[in-house]
Write a protein that holds these residues in place. Structure first.
Motif, PDB file in Angstrom:
ATOM      1  N   GLY A  76      -0.388  19.880  12.021  1.00  0.00           N
ATOM      2  CA  GLY A  76      -1.687  20.156  12.173  1.00  0.00           C
ATOM      3  C   GLY A  76      -2.445  19.727  10.847  1.00  0.00           C
ATOM      4  N   LEU A  77      -1.822  19.198   9.650  1.00  0.00           N
ATOM      5  CA  LEU A  77      -2.301  18.998   8.484  1.00  0.00           C
ATOM      6  C   LEU A  77      -2.765  17.697   8.237  1.00  0.00           C
ATOM      7  N   PHE A  78      -1.895  16.806   8.939  1.00  0.00           N
ATOM      8  CA  PHE A  78      -2.372  15.303   8.888  1.00  0.00           C
ATOM      9  C   PHE A  78      -2.638  14.781  10.068  1.00  0.00           C
ATOM     10  N   GLU A  79      -3.490  13.494   9.953  1.00  0.00           N
ATOM     11  CA  GLU A  79      -3.772  12.924  11.170  1.00  0.00           C
ATOM     12  C   GLU A  79      -3.453  11.377  10.998  1.00  0.00           C
ATOM     13  N   GLY A  80      -3.453  10.510  12.220  1.00  0.00           N
ATOM     14  CA  GLY A  80      -3.408   9.377  12.052  1.00  0.00           C
ATOM     15  C   GLY A  80      -2.120   8.796  12.651  1.00  0.00           C
ATOM     16  N   PRO A  81      -1.849   7.574  12.757  1.00  0.00           N
ATOM     17  CA  PRO A  81      -0.629   6.747  13.435  1.00  0.00           C
ATOM     18  C   PRO A  81       0.571   7.127  12.290  1.00  0.00           C
ATOM     19  N   SER A  82       1.732   6.859  13.055  1.00  0.00           N
ATOM     20  CA  SER A  82       2.991   7.278  12.284  1.00  0.00           C
ATOM     21  C   SER A  82       3.253   6.662  11.038  1.00  0.00           C
ATOM     22  N   GLU A  83       2.671   5.296  10.854  1.00  0.00           N
ATOM     23  CA  GLU A  83       2.903   4.602   9.592  1.00  0.00           C
ATOM     24  C   GLU A  83       2.092   4.918   8.625  1.00  0.00           C
ATOM     25  N   ARG A  84       0.843   5.496   8.827  1.00  0.00           N
ATOM     26  CA  ARG A  84      -0.021   6.279   7.762  1.00  0.00           C
ATOM     27  C   ARG A  84      -0.684   7.391   8.068  1.00  0.00           C
ATOM     28  N   LYS A  85      -0.435   8.356   7.241  1.00  0.00           N
ATOM     29  CA  LYS A  85      -1.076   9.610   7.657  1.00  0.00           C
ATOM     30  C   LYS A  85      -2.191  10.250   6.510  1.00  0.00           C
ATOM     31  N   THR A  86      -3.058  10.726   7.054  1.00  0.00           N
ATOM     32  CA  THR A  86      -4.309  11.211   6.242  1.00  0.00           C
ATOM     33  C   THR A  86      -4.688  12.746   6.338  1.00  0.00           C
ATOM     34  N   ILE A  87      -4.757  13.120   5.116  1.00  0.00           N
ATOM     35  CA  ILE A  87      -5.076  14.719   4.957  1.00  0.00           C
ATOM     36  C   ILE A  87      -6.627  14.577   4.594  1.00  0.00           C
ATOM     37  N   LYS A  88      -7.577  15.321   5.401  1.00  0.00           N
ATOM     38  CA  LYS A  88      -8.926  15.595   4.926  1.00  0.00           C
ATOM     39  C   LYS A  88      -9.160  16.714   4.150  1.00  0.00           C
ATOM     40  N   ILE A  89      -9.590  16.898   3.013  1.00  0.00           N
ATOM     41  CA  ILE A  89      -9.871  17.825   1.966  1.00  0.00           C
ATOM     42  C   ILE A  89     -11.191  18.173   2.126  1.00  0.00           C
ATOM     43  N   TYR A 121       0.667  -1.111  -0.057  1.00  0.00           N
ATOM     44  CA  TYR A 121       0.128   0.021  -0.066  1.00  0.00           C
ATOM     45  C   TYR A 121       0.860   1.130  -0.046  1.00  0.00           C
ATOM     46  N   ALA A 122       0.560   2.070  -0.817  1.00  0.00           N
ATOM     47  CA  ALA A 122       1.198   3.509  -0.945  1.00  0.00           C
ATOM     48  C   ALA A 122       0.298   4.477  -0.361  1.00  0.00           C
ATOM     49  N   ALA A 123      -0.971   4.546  -1.019  1.00  0.00           N
ATOM     50  CA  ALA A 123      -1.994   5.506  -0.807  1.00  0.00           C
ATOM     51  C   ALA A 123      -3.293   5.102  -0.948  1.00  0.00           C
ATOM     52  N   VAL A 124      -4.235   5.875  -0.487  1.00  0.00           N
ATOM     53  CA  VAL A 124      -5.593   5.253  -0.688  1.00  0.00           C
ATOM     54  C   VAL A 124      -6.470   6.626  -0.638  1.00  0.00           C
ATOM     55  N   ILE A 125      -7.705   6.910  -1.436  1.00  0.00           N
ATOM     56  CA  ILE A 125      -8.443   7.828  -1.545  1.00  0.00           C
ATOM     57  C   ILE A 125      -9.940   7.473  -0.758  1.00  0.00           C
ATOM     58  N   SER A 126     -10.340   8.264  -0.132  1.00  0.00           N
ATOM     59  CA  SER A 126     -11.766   7.840   0.052  1.00  0.00           C
ATOM     60  C   SER A 126     -12.590   9.260   0.271  1.00  0.00           C
ATOM     61  N   THR A 127     -13.899   9.062   0.318  1.00  0.00           N
ATOM     62  CA  THR A 127     -14.742  10.230   0.573  1.00  0.00           C
ATOM     63  C   THR A 127     -15.767   9.938   1.621  1.00  0.00           C
ATOM     64  N   ALA A 128     -16.363  10.983   2.156  1.00  0.00           N
ATOM     65  CA  ALA A 128     -17.222  11.253   3.113  1.00  0.00           C
ATOM     66  C   ALA A 128     -18.158  12.437   2.489  1.00  0.00           C
ATOM     67  N   LYS A 129     -19.064  12.625   3.467  1.00  0.00           N
ATOM     68  CA  LYS A 129     -20.070  13.340   2.971  1.00  0.00           C
ATOM     69  C   LYS A 129     -19.501  14.994   2.472  1.00  0.00           C
ATOM     70  N   GLU A 130     -18.556  15.366   3.760  1.00  0.00           N
ATOM     71  CA  GLU A 130     -18.136  16.659   3.325  1.00  0.00           C
ATOM     72  C   GLU A 130     -16.565  16.776   3.091  1.00  0.00           C
ATOM     73  N   THR A 131     -15.778  15.540   2.874  1.00  0.00           N
ATOM     74  CA  THR A 131     -14.366  15.389   2.613  1.00  0.00           C
ATOM     75  C   THR A 131     -13.850  14.364   1.522  1.00  0.00           C
ATOM     76  N   VAL A 132     -12.644  14.846   1.091  1.00  0.00           N
ATOM     77  CA  VAL A 132     -12.115  13.809   0.283  1.00  0.00           C
ATOM     78  C   VAL A 132     -10.701  13.479   1.322  1.00  0.00           C
ATOM     79  N   SER A 133     -10.595  12.295   1.666  1.00  0.00           N
ATOM     80  CA  SER A 133      -9.416  11.693   2.628  1.00  0.00           C
ATOM     81  C   SER A 133      -8.329  11.213   1.570  1.00  0.00           C
ATOM     82  N   PHE A 134      -7.038  11.513   1.702  1.00  0.00           N
ATOM     83  CA  PHE A 134      -5.991  10.871   1.118  1.00  0.00           C
ATOM     84  C   PHE A 134      -4.992  10.465   2.094  1.00  0.00           C
TER      85      PHE A 134
END
Length: 113
Positions: free
Chosen positions: A78-91, A52-65
């Protein structure tokens, strides 16, 4: 490119989400020359050398990468969240996204996969 991933992006709830999804997909292809795409867990996943290198997902008000293999990345506070091995930005709609930064981070993270 995988047709299922194309269909996923084209069928999201909001038009802005499709635009952002396509932009994110493009940076994945720009960052990982031989990337493999597939739908897994009902979301587009991108693999490098079978990992796994990346994943895109959507929610009602966001696109997460999510960027995998992220433990050694230097990330803006403050831009990314999640555990150290994977970081997610919510757009969110209208948010300015630094796609150059995301490309740089993804290249760095995926280079050791």
């Amino acid at each position: 490119m995988n047709q299922e991933v194309t269909d996923f992006i084209n069928n999201v709830n909001q038009p802005w989400q499709a635009i952002v999804g396509n932009q994110l997909r493009q940076i994945v292809h720009d960052s990982i020359p031989d990337v493999e795409e597939r739908i897994q867990y009902r979301k587009p996943h991108f693999l490098n050398n079978g990992k796994y290198a990346a994943v895109i997902s959507t929610a009602k008000e966001t696109v997460s990468f999510t960027i995998f293999n992220a433990a050694n990345l230097k990330l803006p506070e403050g831009l990314f969240e999640g555990p150290s091995e994977r970081k997610t930005i919510k757009i969110r709609d209208g948010q300015t996204v630094d796609f150059e930064l995301l490309t740089k981070l993804l290249k760095q993270a995926s280079s050791t996969l």
